[in-house]
Design a protein around this motif. Sequence first.
Motif, PDB file in Angstrom:
ATOM      1  N   ARG A  31      51.579   0.416  54.244  1.00 34.84           N
ATOM      2  CA  ARG A  31      51.898   1.487  54.502  1.00 34.84           C
ATOM      3  C   ARG A  31      50.908   2.681  53.878  1.00 34.84           C
ATOM      4  O   ARG A  31      50.531   2.787  52.743  1.00 34.84           O
ATOM      5  N   TYR A  33      49.803   6.848  54.502  1.00 34.29           N
ATOM      6  CA  TYR A  33      49.971   8.180  54.953  1.00 34.29           C
ATOM      7  C   TYR A  33      48.862   9.269  54.538  1.00 34.29           C
ATOM      8  O   TYR A  33      48.423   9.067  53.825  1.00 34.29           O
ATOM      9  N   TYR A  35      48.038  13.282  54.382  1.00 33.57           N
ATOM     10  CA  TYR A  35      48.834  14.694  54.199  1.00 33.57           C
ATOM     11  C   TYR A  35      47.552  15.650  54.317  1.00 33.57           C
ATOM     12  O   TYR A  35      46.501  15.567  53.933  1.00 33.57           O
ATOM     13  N   LEU A  43      52.473  20.093  50.848  1.00 33.76           N
ATOM     14  CA  LEU A  43      51.841  18.976  51.523  1.00 33.76           C
ATOM     15  C   LEU A  43      52.632  18.958  53.083  1.00 33.76           C
ATOM     16  O   LEU A  43      53.702  18.779  53.144  1.00 33.76           O
ATOM     17  N   SER A  45      52.674  16.202  56.316  1.00 35.14           N
ATOM     18  CA  SER A  45      52.535  15.246  56.836  1.00 35.14           C
ATOM     19  C   SER A  45      51.837  15.208  58.158  1.00 35.14           C
ATOM     20  O   SER A  45      52.102  15.821  59.179  1.00 35.14           O
ATOM     21  N   VAL A  48      51.375   8.581  59.926  1.00 36.00           N
ATOM     22  CA  VAL A  48      52.051   7.478  59.277  1.00 36.00           C
ATOM     23  C   VAL A  48      51.198   6.408  59.862  1.00 36.00           C
ATOM     24  O   VAL A  48      51.565   6.075  61.058  1.00 36.00           O
ATOM     25  N   LEU A  50      51.389   2.151  59.693  1.00 33.61           N
ATOM     26  CA  LEU A  50      52.566   1.265  58.956  1.00 33.61           C
ATOM     27  C   LEU A  50      52.080  -0.037  59.300  1.00 33.61           C
ATOM     28  O   LEU A  50      52.819  -1.223  58.983  1.00 33.61           O
ATOM     29  N   PHE A  88      44.862  14.722  51.871  1.00 35.75           N
ATOM     30  CA  PHE A  88      45.094  13.513  50.976  1.00 35.75           C
ATOM     31  C   PHE A  88      45.679  12.094  51.625  1.00 35.75           C
ATOM     32  O   PHE A  88      46.238  12.351  52.521  1.00 35.75           O
ATOM     33  N   ASP A  92      51.916   3.549  49.845  1.00 32.63           N
ATOM     34  CA  ASP A  92      53.343   3.327  49.206  1.00 32.63           C
ATOM     35  C   ASP A  92      53.201   1.760  48.483  1.00 32.63           C
ATOM     36  O   ASP A  92      52.729   0.970  49.465  1.00 32.63           O
ATOM     37  N   PHE A  97      54.795   6.353  45.808  1.00 28.36           N
ATOM     38  CA  PHE A  97      53.560   6.868  46.485  1.00 28.36           C
ATOM     39  C   PHE A  97      52.429   7.276  45.442  1.00 28.36           C
ATOM     40  O   PHE A  97      52.691   8.046  44.819  1.00 28.36           O
ATOM     41  N   TYR A  98      51.199   6.425  45.762  1.00 19.21           N
ATOM     42  CA  TYR A  98      50.159   6.853  45.098  1.00 19.21           C
ATOM     43  C   TYR A  98      49.206   7.675  45.891  1.00 19.21           C
ATOM     44  O   TYR A  98      48.694   7.218  46.908  1.00 19.21           O
ATOM     45  N   PHE A  99      48.781   8.744  45.400  1.00 19.00           N
ATOM     46  CA  PHE A  99      47.687   9.758  46.232  1.00 19.00           C
ATOM     47  C   PHE A  99      46.496   9.566  45.860  1.00 19.00           C
ATOM     48  O   PHE A  99      46.046   9.339  44.594  1.00 19.00           O
ATOM     49  N   GLY A 100      45.682   9.710  46.689  1.00 17.39           N
ATOM     50  CA  GLY A 100      44.116  10.016  46.411  1.00 17.39           C
ATOM     51  C   GLY A 100      43.773  11.409  45.942  1.00 17.39           C
ATOM     52  O   GLY A 100      44.821  12.082  45.710  1.00 17.39           O
TER      53      GLY A 100
ATOM     54  N   TYR B  33      61.941  12.493  45.460  1.00 16.00           N
ATOM     55  CA  TYR B  33      60.827  12.097  44.605  1.00 16.00           C
ATOM     56  C   TYR B  33      60.426  13.475  43.750  1.00 16.00           C
ATOM     57  O   TYR B  33      60.291  14.388  44.219  1.00 16.00           O
ATOM     58  N   TYR B  35      57.011  15.012  41.794  1.00 16.78           N
ATOM     59  CA  TYR B  35      55.706  14.713  41.770  1.00 16.78           C
ATOM     60  C   TYR B  35      54.882  15.960  41.017  1.00 16.78           C
ATOM     61  O   TYR B  35      55.642  17.068  41.008  1.00 16.78           O
ATOM     62  N   GLY B  42      45.362  15.322  42.973  1.00 17.53           N
ATOM     63  CA  GLY B  42      46.425  14.774  44.012  1.00 17.53           C
ATOM     64  C   GLY B  42      47.657  14.772  43.293  1.00 17.53           C
ATOM     65  O   GLY B  42      47.924  14.690  41.904  1.00 17.53           O
ATOM     66  N   PRO B  43      48.622  14.723  43.957  1.00 14.56           N
ATOM     67  CA  PRO B  43      50.096  14.657  43.298  1.00 14.56           C
ATOM     68  C   PRO B  43      50.152  13.385  42.533  1.00 14.56           C
ATOM     69  O   PRO B  43      49.854  12.373  42.941  1.00 14.56           O
ATOM     70  N   PHE B  45      52.956  11.083  40.684  1.00 16.51           N
ATOM     71  CA  PHE B  45      54.239  10.488  40.783  1.00 16.51           C
ATOM     72  C   PHE B  45      54.977  10.463  39.397  1.00 16.51           C
ATOM     73  O   PHE B  45      54.473  10.446  38.307  1.00 16.51           O
ATOM     74  N   THR B 104      60.207   5.330  58.521  1.00 21.64           N
ATOM     75  CA  THR B 104      58.817   5.020  58.247  1.00 21.64           C
ATOM     76  C   THR B 104      58.579   5.336  56.671  1.00 21.64           C
ATOM     77  O   THR B 104      57.249   5.140  56.277  1.00 21.64           O
ATOM     78  N   GLU B 106      58.155   8.072  55.262  1.00 20.00           N
ATOM     79  CA  GLU B 106      57.453   9.380  55.022  1.00 20.00           C
ATOM     80  C   GLU B 106      58.190  10.300  54.457  1.00 20.00           C
ATOM     81  O   GLU B 106      59.439  10.536  54.256  1.00 20.00           O
ATOM     82  N   LEU B 107      57.496  11.006  53.421  1.00 19.30           N
ATOM     83  CA  LEU B 107      57.973  11.888  52.570  1.00 19.30           C
ATOM     84  C   LEU B 107      57.734  13.240  53.212  1.00 19.30           C
ATOM     85  O   LEU B 107      56.819  13.627  53.841  1.00 19.30           O
ATOM     86  N   PHE B 109      57.910  17.197  52.004  1.00 20.65           N
ATOM     87  CA  PHE B 109      57.697  18.097  50.467  1.00 20.65           C
ATOM     88  C   PHE B 109      58.038  19.396  50.744  1.00 20.65           C
ATOM     89  O   PHE B 109      58.121  19.926  51.706  1.00 20.65           O
ATOM     90  N   GLY B 110      58.589  20.016  49.496  1.00 20.71           N
ATOM     91  CA  GLY B 110      58.900  21.209  49.274  1.00 20.71           C
ATOM     92  C   GLY B 110      57.662  21.763  49.156  1.00 20.71           C
ATOM     93  O   GLY B 110      56.550  21.592  48.881  1.00 20.71           O
TER      94      GLY B 110
END
Lengths: 109, 118
Positions: A31, A33, A35, A43, A45, A48, A50, A88, A92, A97-100, B33, B35, B42-43, B45, B104, B106-107, B109-110
């Motif tokens: 997975r 994603y 953003y 952020l 989206s 996605v 999968l 970004f 997952d 979730f780990y972001f670049g 979540y 972050y 980047g965000p 966690f 999915t 998918e997050l 975000f606020g």
Amino acid sequence: ELKVEQNPLFLSMQEGKNYTIYCNYSTTSDRLYWYRQDPGKSLESLFVLLSNGAVKQEGRLMASLDTKARLSTLHITAAVHDLSATYFCAVDSRNQFYFGTGTSLTVIP
Amino acid sequence: GAGVSQTPSNKVTEKGKYVELRCDPISGHTALYWYRQSLGQGPEFLIYFQGTGAADDSGLPNDRFFAVRPEGSVSTLKIQRTERGDSAVYLCASSPGLAGGPNTGELFFGEGSRLTVL
């Protein structure tokens, strides 16, 4: 710890040109994603992905995923100024979730 | 509401003070979540809730940070004895449920809460 690397970190491109942003990650995941973040905003989206071989397109952006190579790409076609933002990718892994590090894109008229 | 709501949008505090940041997720979303995003990064966690329980709090940097979600909806991130290094934008995101399920993962975000510790 899972690592997610993007390159380039900064990208300045002329309107009308094409370019690709790369996202490499260090562990098995199906997975991924993408953003978009505008300055001072949250952020949004974009895509996605999968499964291995997944390809999604929206307007001038197209994203793909190769889980065997642990690589995703975000391709920009005929860039326009409105695409200027930071992009970004996020992977997952076990619901975390780990972001670049992000790719800051500036499209120059 | 229609989206994830975070309050306050901006918070300026002095070193050593206590801070609470609130997140109201999208209605019906069971996963929530937190972050943290520093300038140019980047965000990162912090913690993940599934329902009322913290399913994974491994990202909390130390015991000054704590988060609750007592009724499985609104969540509060609490920071004690704030330090200048805590200055960042704290982002909340929600998701319909477990990523391994039919959705999915998918997050959403606020807008974030920008914390400045002087």
